[in-house]
Design a protein around this motif. Structure first.
Motif, PDB file in Angstrom:
ATOM      1  N   THR A 105       0.783  -1.241   0.006  1.00  0.00           N
ATOM      2  CA  THR A 105      -0.016  -0.079   0.172  1.00  0.00           C
ATOM      3  C   THR A 105       0.922   1.290  -0.010  1.00  0.00           C
ATOM      4  O   THR A 105       2.239   1.090   0.182  1.00  0.00           O
ATOM      5  CB  THR A 105      -0.973   0.005   1.221  1.00  0.00           C
ATOM      6  OG1 THR A 105      -0.180   0.237   2.295  1.00  0.00           O
ATOM      7  CG2 THR A 105      -1.729  -1.323   1.327  1.00  0.00           C
ATOM      8  N   VAL A 106       0.330   2.348  -0.274  1.00  0.00           N
ATOM      9  CA  VAL A 106       0.878   3.443  -0.311  1.00  0.00           C
ATOM     10  C   VAL A 106       0.259   4.712   0.223  1.00  0.00           C
ATOM     11  O   VAL A 106      -0.952   4.694  -0.084  1.00  0.00           O
ATOM     12  CB  VAL A 106       1.608   3.928  -1.843  1.00  0.00           C
ATOM     13  CG1 VAL A 106       0.016   4.154  -2.858  1.00  0.00           C
ATOM     14  CG2 VAL A 106       2.489   5.023  -1.944  1.00  0.00           C
ATOM     15  N   THR A 107       0.814   5.627   0.698  1.00  0.00           N
ATOM     16  CA  THR A 107       0.106   6.981   1.054  1.00  0.00           C
ATOM     17  C   THR A 107       1.294   7.856   0.544  1.00  0.00           C
ATOM     18  O   THR A 107       2.445   7.736   0.267  1.00  0.00           O
ATOM     19  CB  THR A 107       0.330   7.181   2.572  1.00  0.00           C
ATOM     20  OG1 THR A 107      -0.220   8.567   2.646  1.00  0.00           O
ATOM     21  CG2 THR A 107       1.467   7.233   3.333  1.00  0.00           C
ATOM     22  N   TYR A 108       0.472   9.082  -0.267  1.00  0.00           N
ATOM     23  CA  TYR A 108       1.289  10.011  -0.781  1.00  0.00           C
ATOM     24  C   TYR A 108       1.499  11.300   0.159  1.00  0.00           C
ATOM     25  O   TYR A 108       1.896  12.386  -0.401  1.00  0.00           O
ATOM     26  CB  TYR A 108       0.791  10.461  -2.124  1.00  0.00           C
ATOM     27  CG  TYR A 108       0.760   9.437  -3.203  1.00  0.00           C
ATOM     28  CD1 TYR A 108       1.929   8.963  -3.880  1.00  0.00           C
ATOM     29  CD2 TYR A 108      -0.176   8.454  -3.361  1.00  0.00           C
ATOM     30  CE1 TYR A 108       2.178   8.093  -4.803  1.00  0.00           C
ATOM     31  CE2 TYR A 108      -0.077   7.377  -4.181  1.00  0.00           C
ATOM     32  CZ  TYR A 108       1.058   7.219  -4.983  1.00  0.00           C
ATOM     33  OH  TYR A 108       1.141   6.229  -5.652  1.00  0.00           O
ATOM     34  N   ILE A 109       1.130  11.039   1.277  1.00  0.00           N
ATOM     35  CA  ILE A 109       1.204  12.260   2.448  1.00  0.00           C
ATOM     36  C   ILE A 109       2.539  11.881   2.991  1.00  0.00           C
ATOM     37  O   ILE A 109       2.791  11.115   3.866  1.00  0.00           O
ATOM     38  CB  ILE A 109       0.069  12.078   3.418  1.00  0.00           C
ATOM     39  CG1 ILE A 109      -1.204  12.181   2.786  1.00  0.00           C
ATOM     40  CG2 ILE A 109      -0.078  13.312   4.285  1.00  0.00           C
ATOM     41  CD1 ILE A 109      -2.506  12.010   3.681  1.00  0.00           C
ATOM     42  N   LYS A 110       3.580  12.816   2.708  1.00  0.00           N
ATOM     43  CA  LYS A 110       5.009  12.608   3.271  1.00  0.00           C
ATOM     44  C   LYS A 110       5.078  13.477   4.418  1.00  0.00           C
ATOM     45  O   LYS A 110       5.982  14.465   4.687  1.00  0.00           O
ATOM     46  CB  LYS A 110       5.714  13.085   2.138  1.00  0.00           C
ATOM     47  CG  LYS A 110       5.634  12.109   0.771  1.00  0.00           C
ATOM     48  CD  LYS A 110       6.315  12.718  -0.357  1.00  0.00           C
ATOM     49  CE  LYS A 110       5.441  13.603  -1.072  1.00  0.00           C
ATOM     50  NZ  LYS A 110       5.702  13.879  -2.300  1.00  0.00           N
ATOM     51  N   SER A 111       4.318  12.960   5.631  1.00  0.00           N
ATOM     52  CA  SER A 111       4.510  13.428   6.915  1.00  0.00           C
ATOM     53  C   SER A 111       4.316  12.448   8.102  1.00  0.00           C
ATOM     54  O   SER A 111       3.412  11.767   7.958  1.00  0.00           O
ATOM     55  CB  SER A 111       3.560  14.504   7.063  1.00  0.00           C
ATOM     56  OG  SER A 111       3.210  14.875   8.544  1.00  0.00           O
ATOM     57  N   PRO A 112       5.711  12.185   8.744  1.00  0.00           N
ATOM     58  CA  PRO A 112       5.542  11.242   9.732  1.00  0.00           C
ATOM     59  C   PRO A 112       4.127  11.423  10.601  1.00  0.00           C
ATOM     60  O   PRO A 112       3.663  10.417  11.244  1.00  0.00           O
ATOM     61  CB  PRO A 112       6.698  11.429  10.530  1.00  0.00           C
ATOM     62  CG  PRO A 112       7.450  12.160   9.658  1.00  0.00           C
ATOM     63  CD  PRO A 112       6.537  13.093   8.721  1.00  0.00           C
ATOM     64  N   ASP A 113       3.827  12.476  10.949  1.00  0.00           N
ATOM     65  CA  ASP A 113       2.581  12.851  11.841  1.00  0.00           C
ATOM     66  C   ASP A 113       1.226  12.419  11.373  1.00  0.00           C
ATOM     67  O   ASP A 113       0.287  12.178  11.957  1.00  0.00           O
ATOM     68  CB  ASP A 113       2.482  14.268  11.849  1.00  0.00           C
ATOM     69  CG  ASP A 113       3.583  14.964  12.688  1.00  0.00           C
ATOM     70  OD1 ASP A 113       4.371  14.234  13.608  1.00  0.00           O
ATOM     71  OD2 ASP A 113       3.850  16.107  12.332  1.00  0.00           O
ATOM     72  N   MET A 114       1.272  12.089   9.893  1.00  0.00           N
ATOM     73  CA  MET A 114       0.143  11.577   9.264  1.00  0.00           C
ATOM     74  C   MET A 114       0.058  10.014   9.092  1.00  0.00           C
ATOM     75  O   MET A 114      -0.859   9.438   8.598  1.00  0.00           O
ATOM     76  CB  MET A 114      -0.312  12.344   8.057  1.00  0.00           C
ATOM     77  CG  MET A 114      -0.152  13.796   8.078  1.00  0.00           C
ATOM     78  SD  MET A 114      -1.615  14.311   9.031  1.00  0.00           S
ATOM     79  CE  MET A 114      -3.182  13.807   7.893  1.00  0.00           C
ATOM     80  N   ALA A 115       1.342   9.355   9.361  1.00  0.00           N
ATOM     81  CA  ALA A 115       1.508   8.019   9.149  1.00  0.00           C
ATOM     82  C   ALA A 115       0.206   7.147   9.750  1.00  0.00           C
ATOM     83  O   ALA A 115      -0.327   6.196   9.296  1.00  0.00           O
ATOM     84  CB  ALA A 115       2.610   7.434   9.454  1.00  0.00           C
ATOM     85  N   ILE A 116      -0.134   7.536  11.086  1.00  0.00           N
ATOM     86  CA  ILE A 116      -1.240   6.616  11.749  1.00  0.00           C
ATOM     87  C   ILE A 116      -2.479   6.650  10.954  1.00  0.00           C
ATOM     88  O   ILE A 116      -3.250   5.722  10.813  1.00  0.00           O
ATOM     89  CB  ILE A 116      -1.392   6.685  13.188  1.00  0.00           C
ATOM     90  CG1 ILE A 116      -2.144   5.878  13.739  1.00  0.00           C
ATOM     91  CG2 ILE A 116      -1.679   8.173  13.457  1.00  0.00           C
ATOM     92  CD1 ILE A 116      -1.734   4.451  13.960  1.00  0.00           C
ATOM     93  N   ALA A 117      -3.029   8.047  10.630  1.00  0.00           N
ATOM     94  CA  ALA A 117      -3.882   8.172   9.789  1.00  0.00           C
ATOM     95  C   ALA A 117      -4.020   7.538   8.294  1.00  0.00           C
ATOM     96  O   ALA A 117      -4.947   6.924   8.033  1.00  0.00           O
ATOM     97  CB  ALA A 117      -4.393   9.811   9.368  1.00  0.00           C
ATOM     98  N   ALA A 118      -2.931   7.493   7.741  1.00  0.00           N
ATOM     99  CA  ALA A 118      -2.942   6.740   6.540  1.00  0.00           C
ATOM    100  C   ALA A 118      -3.078   5.372   6.819  1.00  0.00           C
ATOM    101  O   ALA A 118      -3.767   4.562   6.009  1.00  0.00           O
ATOM    102  CB  ALA A 118      -1.463   7.049   5.755  1.00  0.00           C
ATOM    103  N   LEU A 120      -4.572   3.556   9.224  1.00  0.00           N
ATOM    104  CA  LEU A 120      -6.082   3.519   9.651  1.00  0.00           C
ATOM    105  C   LEU A 120      -7.052   3.515   8.353  1.00  0.00           C
ATOM    106  O   LEU A 120      -7.817   2.762   8.226  1.00  0.00           O
ATOM    107  CB  LEU A 120      -6.491   4.466  10.540  1.00  0.00           C
ATOM    108  CG  LEU A 120      -5.988   4.279  12.154  1.00  0.00           C
ATOM    109  CD1 LEU A 120      -6.371   5.286  12.984  1.00  0.00           C
ATOM    110  CD2 LEU A 120      -6.512   3.054  12.433  1.00  0.00           C
ATOM    111  N   ASP A 121      -6.966   4.545   7.336  1.00  0.00           N
ATOM    112  CA  ASP A 121      -7.582   4.550   6.156  1.00  0.00           C
ATOM    113  C   ASP A 121      -7.521   3.162   5.578  1.00  0.00           C
ATOM    114  O   ASP A 121      -8.484   2.604   5.200  1.00  0.00           O
ATOM    115  CB  ASP A 121      -7.136   5.529   5.298  1.00  0.00           C
ATOM    116  CG  ASP A 121      -7.603   6.777   5.510  1.00  0.00           C
ATOM    117  OD1 ASP A 121      -8.535   6.992   6.618  1.00  0.00           O
ATOM    118  OD2 ASP A 121      -6.950   7.909   4.978  1.00  0.00           O
TER     119      ASP A 121
END
Length: 338
Positions: A105-118, A120-121
């Motif tokens: 899987t991938v997230t394009y939100i390159k922020s450590p703070d947003m990792a848990i949100a990505a 969970l999605d």
């Protein structure tokens, strides 16, 4: 095994690569291989949702032997979502074939703070216990600092009993698979900048490197692939994407001025071009329908391209990008196929 005929199966182990390949004709381009230093056994062709493939045809791909699936939960999500039902069926809690699938899987939100949100999605949408490879996506030339911050999370993100596993458990609940595998097994990054890909390709914080590569964009060969030793069991896994397209257009269309009857590579030929390179483990495709899956699988069974074919496609790609003109090419380097 057909996904439509699920029965209890023994788990796939990485040391079962050879028996798995016995299902395909013997070749210098084995269909299954180990993904770099991970213990994942992957098909050389992977399926991403960029072609908006249906869940029905995603399951068809699995039935034909494809086991590497790539899913985006944020950028392009509306395109990828048509394959989500199949991923839930193959990878969701209770699936009897989960260990036969490699879920990237991938997230394009390159922020450590947003990792848990990505995460969970992805866990909630797909109903999964764990992710095999979690990618940080679209790493461009200005993302060096952001990538470094993201990769510092790797020890907390991956493996059993990790910080992020415990956070996921609090929200989606505990399962035996989640406890055993951790929320994330391996970390990857998808690079659009080859200098950064080269810089990070030997980092212990990064297990899988994904790069754009095709006949018109070959810099990954010199900067990444050929910097690695194919016999090194500690090298990162290598995945390529964008094998068939360039900003100059679809690469299966002949470049301007190509002589009549010169070889015009098919889409599956372009996959074989990537898979014929040093250390490339998986070529990711964005198929739209099952006929494309059949054609790709049939093509890779022909084995690697010859040096003469690779040399021709190098020139073909340079023509596509207008980096070369036909008068600069010796006639003996052209390949004609009627």
């Amino acid at each position: 095994m057909l996904i439509t005929n699920l029965a209890s199966q023994s788990l796939v182990k990485s040391d079962r690569v050879d028996p798995l390949n016995a299902k395909f004709p013997k070749s210098d381009l084995p269909f299954y291989r180990k993904l770099g230093r991970t213990d994942l056994t992957v098909s050389c062709l992977g399926l991403g949702g960029g072609g908006s493939i249906s869940s029905e045809d995603t399951l068809y791909a699995f039935d034909q032997g494809i086991n590497y699936f790539f899913y985006s939960s944020d950028l392009h999500h509306y395109i990828y979502s048509s394959m989500a039902g199949a991923l839930r069926q193959m990878c969701g809690r209770g699936s009897l074939v989960r260990e036969k699938v490699v879920l990237a899987t991938v997230t394009y939100i390159k922020s450590p703070d947003m990792a848990i949100a990505a995460l969970l999605d992805q866990f909630v949408e797909l109903g999964i216990d764990y992710i095999d490879v979690f990618f940080w996506g679209w790493i461009g030339s200005k993302d060096g600092s952001a990538l470094e911050d993201c990769l510092q999370l790797s020890p907390d993100l991956k493996g059993a009993n990790s910080v992020y596993q415990r956070q996921i458990e609090k929200i989606v609940g505990v399962s035996e698979r989640l406890k055993k595998m951790g929320a994330v097994r391996y970390i990857g990054a998808s690079f659009h900048d080859m200098n950064l890909a080269q810089q990070w390709s030997n980092s212990p914080l990064l297990d899988v490197v994904m790069v754009r590569h095709n006949v018109a964009h070959k810099s990954a060969q010199s900067q990444v692939f050929n910097q690695l030793d194919s016999q090194d069991s500690h090298r990162p896994g290598i995945v390529t994407f964008k094998s068939t397209g360039s900003h100059t257009g679809a690469l299966w269309n002949a470049p301007q001025g190509l002589p009549e009857n010169c070889w015009q590579p098919s889409v599956p030929d372009l996959y074989r071009y990537s898979l014929s390179q040093n250390c490339v483990d998986v070529c990711l495709a964005g198929w739209q329908r099952r006929e494309e899956i059949d054609a790709a699988i049939s093509s890779v069974q022909q084995g690697k391209l010859t040096p003469a074919e690779i040399n021709y496609l190098n020139l073909y790609g340079d023509l596509h990008r207008n980096q070369l003109s036909l008068k600069d090419i010796s006639p003996e380097n052209l390949i004609y196929r009627s």
